[in-house]
Motif scaffolding. Sequence first.
Motif, PDB file in Angstrom:
ATOM      1  N   TRP A 149       0.844  -1.191   0.000  1.00  0.00           N
ATOM      2  CA  TRP A 149       0.000   0.000   0.000  1.00  0.00           C
ATOM      3  C   TRP A 149       0.884   1.248   0.000  1.00  0.00           C
ATOM      4  O   TRP A 149       0.594   2.235  -0.668  1.00  0.00           O
ATOM      5  CB  TRP A 149      -0.934   0.006   1.197  1.00  0.00           C
ATOM      6  CG  TRP A 149      -2.102  -0.938   1.080  1.00  0.00           C
ATOM      7  CD1 TRP A 149      -2.326  -1.882   0.125  1.00  0.00           C
ATOM      8  CD2 TRP A 149      -3.201  -1.010   1.979  1.00  0.00           C
ATOM      9  NE1 TRP A 149      -3.500  -2.544   0.375  1.00  0.00           N
ATOM     10  CE2 TRP A 149      -4.062  -2.028   1.512  1.00  0.00           C
ATOM     11  CE3 TRP A 149      -3.548  -0.336   3.136  1.00  0.00           C
ATOM     12  CZ2 TRP A 149      -5.246  -2.366   2.146  1.00  0.00           C
ATOM     13  CZ3 TRP A 149      -4.728  -0.678   3.783  1.00  0.00           C
ATOM     14  CH2 TRP A 149      -5.568  -1.677   3.288  1.00  0.00           C
ATOM     15  N   GLU A 179       2.235   1.764  -3.476  1.00  0.00           N
ATOM     16  CA  GLU A 179       1.222   2.395  -4.331  1.00  0.00           C
ATOM     17  C   GLU A 179       1.202   3.904  -4.118  1.00  0.00           C
ATOM     18  O   GLU A 179       1.173   4.680  -5.083  1.00  0.00           O
ATOM     19  CB  GLU A 179      -0.163   1.806  -4.043  1.00  0.00           C
ATOM     20  CG  GLU A 179      -0.337   0.373  -4.466  1.00  0.00           C
ATOM     21  CD  GLU A 179      -1.600  -0.272  -3.920  1.00  0.00           C
ATOM     22  OE1 GLU A 179      -2.009  -1.293  -4.484  1.00  0.00           O
ATOM     23  OE2 GLU A 179      -2.174   0.237  -2.921  1.00  0.00           O
ATOM     24  N   HIS A 203      -6.463   0.164  -4.531  1.00  0.00           N
ATOM     25  CA  HIS A 203      -5.335  -0.756  -4.464  1.00  0.00           C
ATOM     26  C   HIS A 203      -5.332  -1.693  -5.661  1.00  0.00           C
ATOM     27  O   HIS A 203      -6.380  -2.011  -6.221  1.00  0.00           O
ATOM     28  CB  HIS A 203      -5.387  -1.571  -3.173  1.00  0.00           C
ATOM     29  CG  HIS A 203      -5.382  -0.713  -1.955  1.00  0.00           C
ATOM     30  ND1 HIS A 203      -4.300   0.047  -1.593  1.00  0.00           N
ATOM     31  CD2 HIS A 203      -6.347  -0.464  -1.032  1.00  0.00           C
ATOM     32  CE1 HIS A 203      -4.588   0.718  -0.489  1.00  0.00           C
ATOM     33  NE2 HIS A 203      -5.821   0.425  -0.140  1.00  0.00           N
ATOM     34  N   ASN A 261      -2.968  -6.884  -4.635  1.00  0.00           N
ATOM     35  CA  ASN A 261      -3.029  -6.595  -3.203  1.00  0.00           C
ATOM     36  C   ASN A 261      -4.414  -6.920  -2.641  1.00  0.00           C
ATOM     37  O   ASN A 261      -4.534  -7.439  -1.528  1.00  0.00           O
ATOM     38  CB  ASN A 261      -2.644  -5.150  -2.930  1.00  0.00           C
ATOM     39  CG  ASN A 261      -1.206  -4.884  -3.313  1.00  0.00           C
ATOM     40  OD1 ASN A 261      -0.363  -5.770  -3.236  1.00  0.00           O
ATOM     41  ND2 ASN A 261      -0.914  -3.683  -3.747  1.00  0.00           N
ATOM     42  N   ASN A 262      -5.449  -6.633  -3.411  1.00  0.00           N
ATOM     43  CA  ASN A 262      -6.808  -6.989  -2.985  1.00  0.00           C
ATOM     44  C   ASN A 262      -6.959  -8.505  -2.867  1.00  0.00           C
ATOM     45  O   ASN A 262      -7.676  -8.993  -1.989  1.00  0.00           O
ATOM     46  CB  ASN A 262      -7.844  -6.422  -3.957  1.00  0.00           C
ATOM     47  CG  ASN A 262      -7.935  -4.912  -3.879  1.00  0.00           C
ATOM     48  OD1 ASN A 262      -7.616  -4.309  -2.854  1.00  0.00           O
ATOM     49  ND2 ASN A 262      -8.353  -4.292  -4.960  1.00  0.00           N
ATOM     50  N   TYR A 297      -2.559   1.318   8.610  1.00  0.00           N
ATOM     51  CA  TYR A 297      -1.905   2.166   7.614  1.00  0.00           C
ATOM     52  C   TYR A 297      -2.094   3.638   7.971  1.00  0.00           C
ATOM     53  O   TYR A 297      -1.152   4.435   7.887  1.00  0.00           O
ATOM     54  CB  TYR A 297      -2.448   1.877   6.210  1.00  0.00           C
ATOM     55  CG  TYR A 297      -1.642   2.536   5.121  1.00  0.00           C
ATOM     56  CD1 TYR A 297      -0.396   2.041   4.765  1.00  0.00           C
ATOM     57  CD2 TYR A 297      -2.111   3.660   4.451  1.00  0.00           C
ATOM     58  CE1 TYR A 297       0.370   2.651   3.771  1.00  0.00           C
ATOM     59  CE2 TYR A 297      -1.360   4.274   3.460  1.00  0.00           C
ATOM     60  CZ  TYR A 297      -0.126   3.762   3.122  1.00  0.00           C
ATOM     61  OH  TYR A 297       0.630   4.376   2.139  1.00  0.00           O
TER      62      TYR A 297
END
Length: 183
Positions: A20, A23, A74, A78-79, A135
Motif C-alpha cells: 500500500w 502504491e 489498491h 493486493n486486494n 496504515y
Amino acid sequence: MLVANELRKTNIAEYLLYMWQVEDLIRANGFDADRLALIGTSGIGDESVKLAVRRWYEELIDMMIHEDVREKGHLQINNNILMLLADLHGRIMESDGCGEYKEAYYAALPAIVGYRAKSDSQDRNELESCFELMYGIWMLKLQGREISEGTADASKRVSALLARLAAYYTMDLNGELDLDQED
C-alpha cells in the motif's frame, strides 16, 4: 522490490501494508519509474538489481494505470491477498481451535468497531478495516503527528491480531495449520 520479496515470505500482513505504501509512493512520484528506481536502489551497486527494481516499478505503474487506481484504491494483486487473509480469518473464526487468535480478535474488536464508526469503511470487511487503521496510524506517525493513547491502544490490539493472522497464513501456506487444534 527487495523489501517486498522478503516481507512476502516472512510476514504477509507487513507485506500488504508495504505494498500500500509503494502504491502511494508511485502516486507521489508521478508514476515516474526513473525517480522510483533511484529511490528503490539507493546504496545498491549491482546494476542487475537496479534494473530488476526499475522493471518492478514499471510493472506496478502499468498495473495501476490499467486497473485505474491512479488516484486511490489498491492493485488487484493486493486486494487478492486481502481476500485470502479474510478467508483465512473466517475459517479460523468458524473453527473449534485457534483460541489465541480468537482472543486477539475479540480484544481488537472494539478498536475495529470504533474505527469503522468514524470512517467510511462500513462497507468493507473487518479485516480491511484493520489494515486501513494500521496504515492510517503509520501515516500519522510518518507525518510526526501525535497519536492519542486510545489510538495507540487500538494500534497494539489490531497489530497483535494481524501478527497472529500473518503467522497462521504462513502455517497454512506450509500445510502446518490445524484449525481444530488449540494454540
